[in-house]
Design a protein around this motif. Structure first.
Motif, PDB file in Angstrom:
ATOM      1  N   GLU A   1       0.890  -1.297   0.081  1.00  0.00           N
ATOM      2  CA  GLU A   1      -0.231   0.061   0.080  1.00  0.00           C
ATOM      3  C   GLU A   1       0.839   1.349   0.105  1.00  0.00           C
ATOM      4  OE1 GLU A   1      -3.484  -0.063   0.171  1.00  0.00           O
ATOM      5  OE2 GLU A   1      -3.785   1.939   0.169  1.00  0.00           O
TER       6      GLU A   1
ATOM      7  N   ASN B   1      -0.108   7.764   6.887  1.00  0.00           N
ATOM      8  CA  ASN B   1      -0.552   6.299   5.945  1.00  0.00           C
ATOM      9  C   ASN B   1      -1.026   5.269   7.017  1.00  0.00           C
ATOM     10  OD1 ASN B   1       0.075   7.670   3.769  1.00  0.00           O
ATOM     11  ND2 ASN B   1       2.155   6.598   3.703  1.00  0.00           N
TER      12      ASN B   1
ATOM     13  N   GLN C   1      -4.292   5.898   8.904  1.00  0.00           N
ATOM     14  CA  GLN C   1      -5.601   5.908   7.942  1.00  0.00           C
ATOM     15  C   GLN C   1      -5.801   4.603   7.568  1.00  0.00           C
ATOM     16  OE1 GLN C   1      -4.564   8.278   4.648  1.00  0.00           O
ATOM     17  NE2 GLN C   1      -4.928  10.259   5.759  1.00  0.00           N
ATOM     18  N   TRP C   2      -4.930   3.735   7.281  1.00  0.00           N
ATOM     19  CA  TRP C   2      -4.951   2.361   7.092  1.00  0.00           C
ATOM     20  C   TRP C   2      -5.325   1.501   8.122  1.00  0.00           C
ATOM     21  CZ3 TRP C   2      -3.169  -2.563   7.931  1.00  0.00           C
ATOM     22  CH2 TRP C   2      -3.389  -3.661   6.925  1.00  0.00           C
TER      23      TRP C   2
ATOM     24  N   THR D   1      -7.351   2.396  10.652  1.00  0.00           N
ATOM     25  CA  THR D   1      -8.658   2.642  10.851  1.00  0.00           C
ATOM     26  C   THR D   1      -9.681   2.325   9.726  1.00  0.00           C
ATOM     27  OG1 THR D   1      -8.159   4.799  10.002  1.00  0.00           O
ATOM     28  CG2 THR D   1      -8.578   4.803  12.310  1.00  0.00           C
ATOM     29  N   LYS D   2      -8.989   2.268   8.338  1.00  0.00           N
ATOM     30  CA  LYS D   2      -9.911   2.030   7.421  1.00  0.00           C
ATOM     31  C   LYS D   2     -10.121   0.201   7.413  1.00  0.00           C
ATOM     32  CE  LYS D   2      -8.756   1.759   2.887  1.00  0.00           C
ATOM     33  NZ  LYS D   2      -7.632   2.145   1.994  1.00  0.00           N
ATOM     34  N   ALA D   3      -8.900  -0.222   7.802  1.00  0.00           N
ATOM     35  CA  ALA D   3      -9.193  -1.732   7.892  1.00  0.00           C
ATOM     36  C   ALA D   3      -9.831  -2.274   9.041  1.00  0.00           C
ATOM     37  CB  ALA D   3      -7.604  -2.423   7.813  1.00  0.00           C
TER      38      ALA D   3
END
Lengths: 317, 110
Positions: free
Chosen positions: B63, B89, B92-93, B95-97
């Motif tokens: 990513e 990065n 965000q990643w 939390t997104k995951a």
């Protein structure tokens, strides 16, 4: 609280405007100064992007310096750096303020890292703010009168908002000092950060800042080093030497976090606090509201190997 | 025969598990370290051991287009290590995951 926001909003907006003008002047000056500034402004964009991340740290720090000083002094590279830091900060402030709007109730104590000249201006600002607030108040009073009249006369039930407004109005009428004292300013001097050679950074007014915050230098030192993940020490001239390259802005950020965690009272946000150690735990005792709460201990956590492994092996073996 | 009243019963047994089990508990510390020059290193400490960190690091590497590794530490357990400043990065990643909530992330450094 909703009504509270309503009162503070205009003042915030006004502030923003003020800040903007200040920033423009700075930027203009800076651009007139040198082209290296452009690099700094480019860096601005990055910092701006970073800032919303810090939105929950809403302390409004204003690490600005005297304007006079800038004009008088010949431009050295350090000075330029400092100026860059300022303009950057103002930009950061702008962003912060914009963020402040919606989540103002989070944290509205303002920490002001400015020096004398600016302070005067700020005071005037405050005066204006007060005036604006007063105006606001009058308007509100009318509103409240209307509102109160609305349900005073009739038989209907009063709404929660009306009651809340009434309560706040009475509170403000009974002790006007409180409304005024709510916007507390915590004036800080900016950290003087100078690079020594290529690998070390000096934090010149470290002990001075410790004194201003009423904290042991060792405590702040521990925090700084743990946060930055480096090593360092206080030298003979009572300045802090940190390994690694750091800019004023970065140190400011860390200081901001320190102030939020270990200086301002978690209950009333007053900076008038004492840090005590009690059975291995640090407690923050507030002098204003008398609250006492424990604060997190400083842990450096996992540290990756960044130096040459061969060198470490040579040292240990 | 057993007397039920004398059985040991832990009233907090289910509380320690956490209300929602898809998000881990405990803070995730995200730190940055300076290397020589402009180079930096990002470490992620405190991810739950229920997760397969090797898979996480593989996804992160792809990513963020950086290299990374999992380091076993006696005190802090498995620690993620990524090259470069990946603090934003990784926040965000994660939390997104759905591996951690934003208020569980603690970003250190400048």
């Amino acid at each position: 609280m909703a009504e509270d926001d309503a009162i503070f909003d205009p003042s915030l907006k006004k502030k923003k405007k003020k800040k903007k003008t200040a920033f423009d002047i700075d930027a203009a000056l800076a651009e007139g100064g040198n082209e290296t500034q452009e690099n700094n402004t480019a860096a601005d964009g990055e910092t701006k992007e970073e800032d919303p991340d810090d939105a929950n740290v809403d302390i409004d720090l204003d690490f600005t310096k005297k304007k006079k000083k800038k004009k008088k002094q010949p431009f050295t590279s350090e000075d330029l750096d400092a100026v860059g830091g300022e303009s950057k900060d103002d930009a950061g402030n702008k962003v912060n303020n914009q963020d402040d709007g919606p989540l103002d109730d989070n944290f509205d104590l303002e920490v002001d890292f400015s020096k004398t000249k600016k302070r005067k201006k700020k005071k005037k600002d405050l005066g204006e703010l007060m005036a604006a607030e007063a105006d606001e108040k009058h308007e509100d009073k009318e509103n409240v009168d209307e509102n109160s009249a609305v349900w005073m006369g009739s038989d209907r039930d009063y709404t929660y908002d009306e009651l809340l407004k009434r309560a706040f109005e009475i509170m403000r009428d009974k002790n006007p000092d409180m409304a005024a004292g709510k916007k507390q300013k915590f004036v800080m001097r900016p950290p003087q950060v100078v690079r020594i050679g290529t690998k070390k950074t000096s934090f010149a007014n470290f002990t001075e800042i410790c004194k201003m915050l009423h904290r042991q230098p060792k405590h702040l030192l521990d925090f700084l080093l743990a946060e930055l993940g480096t090593s360092g020490s206080v030298d003979g001239n009572s300045q802090l030497i940190i390994k690694g390259r750091f800019q004023q802005k970065q140190i400011e950020n860390v200081l901001r976090r320190y102030i939020k965690e270990y200086v301002t009272c978690h209950t009333c946000r007053s900076p008038d606090t004492i840090l005590q150690k009690d059975t291995r735990l640090f407690f923050l005792q507030c002098e204003t509201c008398g609250s006492r709460c424990s604060v997190a201990s400083i842990k450096s956590g996992f540290q990756a190997v960044t130096s040459k492994r061969a060198a470490i092996r040579a040292k240990t073996a | 025969m057993s007397i039920q009243n004398l059985n040991t019963f832990d009233p907090f047994a289910d509380a320690s598990k956490g209300a929602d089990d898809d998000v881990q508990d405990g803070l995730v510390h995200i730190r940055i370290q300076q290397r020589n020059g402009r180079k930096t290193l990002t470490t992620v400490q405190g991810l739950s051991s229920d997760y397969d960190l090797k898979k996480i690091v593989r996804a992160c590497k792809k990513e963020f287009a950086c290299n990374g590794t999992v380091i076993e530490h006696p005190e802090y357990g498995e620690v993620l290590q990524l090259q470069g400043d990946q603090r934003e990065n990784i926040c965000q990643w994660l939390t997104k995951a759905g591996l951690a909530k934003p208020d569980q992330l603690k970003v250190h450094g400048f």
